[in-house]
Design a protein around this motif. Structure first.
Motif, mmCIF file in Angstrom:
data_model
loop_
_atom_site.group_PDB
_atom_site.id
_atom_site.type_symbol
_atom_site.label_atom_id
_atom_site.label_comp_id
_atom_site.label_asym_id
_atom_site.label_seq_id
_atom_site.Cartn_x
_atom_site.Cartn_y
_atom_site.Cartn_z
ATOM 1 N N PHE A 151 1.696 10.446 10.369
ATOM 2 C CA PHE A 151 0.637 10.541 8.943
ATOM 3 C C PHE A 151 0.272 9.238 9.041
ATOM 4 C CE2 PHE A 151 0.272 14.054 6.344
ATOM 5 C CZ PHE A 151 0.644 15.134 7.073
ATOM 6 N N ALA A 152 0.863 8.019 9.574
ATOM 7 C CA ALA A 152 0.723 6.649 9.281
ATOM 8 C C ALA A 152 -0.302 6.301 10.464
ATOM 9 C CB ALA A 152 1.899 5.715 9.555
ATOM 10 N N ARG A 189 12.613 16.540 9.795
ATOM 11 C CA ARG A 189 12.994 16.486 8.671
ATOM 12 C C ARG A 189 13.559 17.855 8.057
ATOM 13 N NH1 ARG A 189 9.771 11.924 7.024
ATOM 14 N NH2 ARG A 189 9.714 12.527 4.606
ATOM 15 N N ASP A 224 14.898 5.739 1.782
ATOM 16 C CA ASP A 224 13.721 5.832 0.886
ATOM 17 C C ASP A 224 12.610 6.672 1.470
ATOM 18 O OD1 ASP A 224 11.551 5.899 -0.841
ATOM 19 O OD2 ASP A 224 12.002 3.839 -1.533
ATOM 20 N N ARG A 225 12.398 7.983 0.994
ATOM 21 C CA ARG A 225 11.423 8.935 1.830
ATOM 22 C C ARG A 225 9.828 8.573 1.214
ATOM 23 N NH1 ARG A 225 14.563 12.791 3.801
ATOM 24 N NH2 ARG A 225 12.989 14.446 4.313
ATOM 25 N N LEU A 226 9.998 7.699 0.114
ATOM 26 C CA LEU A 226 8.434 7.316 -0.063
ATOM 27 C C LEU A 226 8.085 5.867 0.381
ATOM 28 C CD1 LEU A 226 8.313 8.445 -3.685
ATOM 29 C CD2 LEU A 226 7.209 9.563 -1.915
ATOM 30 N N HIS A 281 2.490 4.371 1.375
ATOM 31 C CA HIS A 281 2.440 5.070 2.691
ATOM 32 C C HIS A 281 1.764 6.511 2.965
ATOM 33 C CE1 HIS A 281 3.979 6.735 6.596
ATOM 34 N NE2 HIS A 281 4.359 5.742 6.802
ATOM 35 N N PRO A 282 0.785 6.666 3.908
ATOM 36 C CA PRO A 282 0.010 7.705 3.994
ATOM 37 C C PRO A 282 0.632 9.090 3.822
ATOM 38 C CG PRO A 282 -0.589 6.033 5.872
ATOM 39 C CD PRO A 282 0.846 5.492 5.167
ATOM 40 N N TYR A 283 1.859 9.217 4.436
ATOM 41 C CA TYR A 283 2.564 10.458 4.056
ATOM 42 C C TYR A 283 3.187 10.588 3.050
ATOM 43 C CZ TYR A 283 6.435 13.927 5.123
ATOM 44 O OH TYR A 283 7.195 14.915 5.103
ATOM 45 N N PRO A 313 8.987 3.581 3.441
ATOM 46 C CA PRO A 313 9.696 3.428 4.593
ATOM 47 C C PRO A 313 10.075 2.096 4.752
ATOM 48 C CG PRO A 313 7.466 4.249 5.315
ATOM 49 C CD PRO A 313 7.830 4.362 3.537
ATOM 50 N N ALA A 316 1.464 9.541 0.348
ATOM 51 C CA ALA A 316 0.212 9.714 -0.350
ATOM 52 C C ALA A 316 -0.135 11.172 -0.282
ATOM 53 C CB ALA A 316 -1.050 8.888 0.131
ATOM 54 N N SER A 337 10.975 13.973 -3.024
ATOM 55 C CA SER A 337 10.727 12.448 -2.453
ATOM 56 C C SER A 337 11.431 11.488 -2.850
ATOM 57 C CB SER A 337 9.108 12.574 -2.554
ATOM 58 O OG SER A 337 8.778 12.084 -3.988
ATOM 59 N N ARG A 357 14.886 11.703 -3.681
ATOM 60 C CA ARG A 357 16.269 11.787 -3.353
ATOM 61 C C ARG A 357 16.346 11.947 -1.677
ATOM 62 N NH1 ARG A 357 19.291 12.469 -7.836
ATOM 63 N NH2 ARG A 357 18.542 11.224 -9.537
ATOM 64 N N LEU A 380 3.771 19.094 5.795
ATOM 65 C CA LEU A 380 4.704 18.048 5.570
ATOM 66 C C LEU A 380 6.273 18.137 5.876
ATOM 67 C CD1 LEU A 380 3.707 16.316 2.029
ATOM 68 C CD2 LEU A 380 2.561 15.794 4.270
ATOM 69 N N ARG A 414 0.939 -1.224 0.023
ATOM 70 C CA ARG A 414 -0.008 0.121 0.044
ATOM 71 C C ARG A 414 0.937 1.171 0.128
ATOM 72 N NH1 ARG A 414 -0.083 2.175 6.008
ATOM 73 N NH2 ARG A 414 2.045 1.973 6.299
ATOM 74 N N TYR A 450 18.600 20.565 1.787
ATOM 75 C CA TYR A 450 17.486 19.880 1.445
ATOM 76 C C TYR A 450 16.040 20.572 1.791
ATOM 77 C CZ TYR A 450 14.169 15.864 0.709
ATOM 78 O OH TYR A 450 12.891 15.421 0.476
ATOM 79 N N GLN A 476 6.305 10.851 9.040
ATOM 80 C CA GLN A 476 5.713 9.712 8.498
ATOM 81 C C GLN A 476 4.978 8.930 9.572
ATOM 82 O OE1 GLN A 476 9.326 7.657 6.809
ATOM 83 N NE2 GLN A 476 8.431 8.347 4.790
ATOM 84 N N VAL A 478 -6.834 11.508 -0.978
ATOM 85 C CA VAL A 478 -6.371 10.610 -0.037
ATOM 86 C C VAL A 478 -6.731 11.325 1.312
ATOM 87 C CG1 VAL A 478 -4.356 10.161 -1.523
ATOM 88 C CG2 VAL A 478 -4.020 11.920 0.075
ATOM 89 N N PHE A 506 -3.753 8.780 9.209
ATOM 90 C CA PHE A 506 -4.420 8.883 7.825
ATOM 91 C C PHE A 506 -4.287 7.640 6.964
ATOM 92 C CE2 PHE A 506 -2.649 13.272 8.976
ATOM 93 C CZ PHE A 506 -4.093 13.916 9.023
ATOM 94 N N ASP A 507 -4.295 6.135 7.708
ATOM 95 C CA ASP A 507 -4.190 5.280 6.961
ATOM 96 C C ASP A 507 -5.349 4.538 6.050
ATOM 97 O OD1 ASP A 507 -2.499 3.009 6.364
ATOM 98 O OD2 ASP A 507 -3.204 1.724 7.913
#
Lengths: 346, 346
Positions: B223-224, B292, A291-293, A179-181, A295, A183, A216, A218, B215, A177, B181, B220, B240, B227-228
């Motif tokens: 949000f997890a 972040r 990976d920031r997208l 990840h909600p963040y 986890p 998304a 997201s 990098r 954000l 699925r 960043y 994460q 979403v 907002f799942d």
């Protein structure tokens, strides 16, 4: 096992594609084609879509489908027929696991990538399209589906819906699925496009969306190394060191991407959900720490859900979500292990 | 030490503010005022700006300046005089370290926060404005400067430029320079505003910028947890689970923030740079693992540069950059240690 699912398979004649013939000499040239199919879209009813594909490598070799991110396409690597660089070129050459002399490599343009399908597209739809394409190409069963990013999501759906057509799956940087963040991050990118569309500045909106997406893909480490210079003040505005890079990334993307294609494929990532327990083929999950997208915890949860079918490989990379495209030596080593689990193709 | 820097100090009469009088009974009521000062802006020459301030707590107590993020303001906490909630209320009440009976608490609106200064604003400019404000208020020396986020950057500049007016600094979630960043992330938020401004949709652009900023402030993990839920399809578009939350956050922000104020203060974060070795007051750096925007490695580098003047406290929080506002029990305990290093105010 039926090679043709009559519910989704309405092939058109494709004179460019010669059927595989047993005993033929290996032919390392590549073939391209397009096929129109009728798809029962999960969220938008029956639609007729065109699928573009490319096959490269020895005609009698086991077929490996290589599917990349939403911006990837059918052209994986250069060949005598199509010598231009491909998106997976550094992974698909003679010295690599994905050697076109050993595997027949199949690439495709995703459903919606041409920008002509302005409707919600599910990863399940993509998996059904892949099955229809295999039938059209008279490929009974894939030796492997190697999916990276969006391709990993489609691969997981394919393993759930068409397991008889697949020997093994390699899912890189993609999980069961979104990840909600992640998304939320994509939803805001889509809002940037919508903001541009308000004033017919579609290209500017898509460029900004792509630039946010780059962040997201990098990592902080990479930016710290490349863009540590102090900002400048240009026309009374602060301009930070990464902005030239981001401008260029946005402009390149806009030049090759229809807005609707990007919007619908971005949405498609967020529509994705599978039950890992429903995957019934051996699956190697490759996760990138950083990976920031996707986890690492989501990859672990996926592998736990896969049970006996799943195994996990983790690599740490300053390229984050883009590691598949950048850490090609290490990815190749992981692919070698996944595609030749018992050294049967040495 | 001169309390008044003639280069920057041009006070106007401020009848609302009674000078501190020795021997007066503690007065827990609050005072507000505004003062016009002439500032020599680092990047935009001499400008006349207005500074709004609020003082709360015992009139003879040591003064602690509490400075928050770019969206913070002079009203820290409710008082008899100004009973509405303040942005730092959970940290500034009788049971807390920042007890208005023990400390006189000073808050301010940043230079540019009124949206009337459309020019690059440096954190050095803010620090000089604080010095001028202290002179106006006849405060010789701060017991402490407690700065969070942008306030930490201003505090570091203040410690470099006006060290004689400061006994100790607490810098929470801010370092000696913006991370490249994070700077890129903010630059893209400013581009969202610019995209909106193309069509006089300033509010929509600022709302989108704020949503992207949210954000960066959160994690994460949060949000997890919140907002799942799977996405919905609304009017043919994927929506979403976090979008309601993001919409609300954007709308609230737009209602209270002038676009130019946000743009110039966002830029100001990216203009910030100090040499940690130039900080000559005891400094407690509080870092949040999971922030972040300010990675732990930057806080470590800051503390290394501070040498004997620096100490580091780290907390892990699912609230990331916003931990100061959310983890108030743990932040309070860290502040207690930093402001009463030898237990002298028990």
């Amino acid at each position: 096992m039926s090679l043709v699912d009559p519910a989704v398979f309405h092939p058109e004649p494709n004179p460019a594609y010669p059927p595989c013939a047993a005993g033929r000499e290996p032919d390392l040239a590549a073939l391209r084609g397009e096929v129109a199919i009728e798809l029962a879209l999960r969220h938008a009813g029956n639609r007729r879509v065109r699928l573009a594909w490319e096959l490269q490598g020895a005609a009698d070799a086991p077929v490996v489908l290589v599917a990349g991110g939403i911006s990837a396409h059918r052209h994986l690597a250069p060949s005598a027929t199509f010598p231009e660089p491909g998106w997976a070129g550094a992974l698909a050459e003679p010295s690599r696991t994905l050697d076109p002399a050993r595997f027949r490599l199949l690439g495709l343009d995703y459903v919606g990538a041409d920008g002509r399908l302005d409707a919600p597209i599910d990863t399940a739809d993509q998996a059904d399209a892949v099955a229809a394409l295999l039938s059209h190409l008279r490929i009974g069963r894939l030796h492997a589906f190697v999916g990276y990013s969006y391709g990993a999501l489609v691969g997981l759906q394919f393993a759930v819906r068409h397991s008889a057509r697949l020997e093994r799956l390699v899912a890189v940087s993609g999980a069961h699925r979104p990840h909600p963040y992640a998304a939320a991050w994509r939803a805001l990118q889509r809002r940037a496009v919508a903001l541009g569309q308000l004033q017919c500045a579609d290209a500017q909106g898509l460029s900004l969306a792509r630039q946010f997406a780059m962040l997201s893909y990098r990592t902080q480490e990479e930016f710290a190394e490349r863009f540590d210079a102090p900002p400048e003040i240009v026309n009374g505005r602060v301009r930070v060191a990464a902005e030239d890079y981001l401008d260029a990334a946005g402009a390149r993307y806009v030049a090759r991407t229809p807005v609707d294609a990007w919007l619908r494929l971005s949405e498609s990532i967020d529509l994705h959900r599978i039950d890992p327990a429903a995957v019934a083929v051996p699956t190697t999950v490759i996760a990138v720490e950083g990976d920031r997208l996707v986890p690492l915890s989501d990859s672990v949860a996926l592998v736990e859900g896969l049970g006996a079918h799943g195994s996990l490989r983790v690599l740490r990379s300053a390229y984050g979500h883009d590691a598949f495209l950048k850490e090609t030596d290490r990815i190749d080593a992981l692919l070698r292990n996944a595609l030749h689990p018992h050294g049967e193709i040495a």
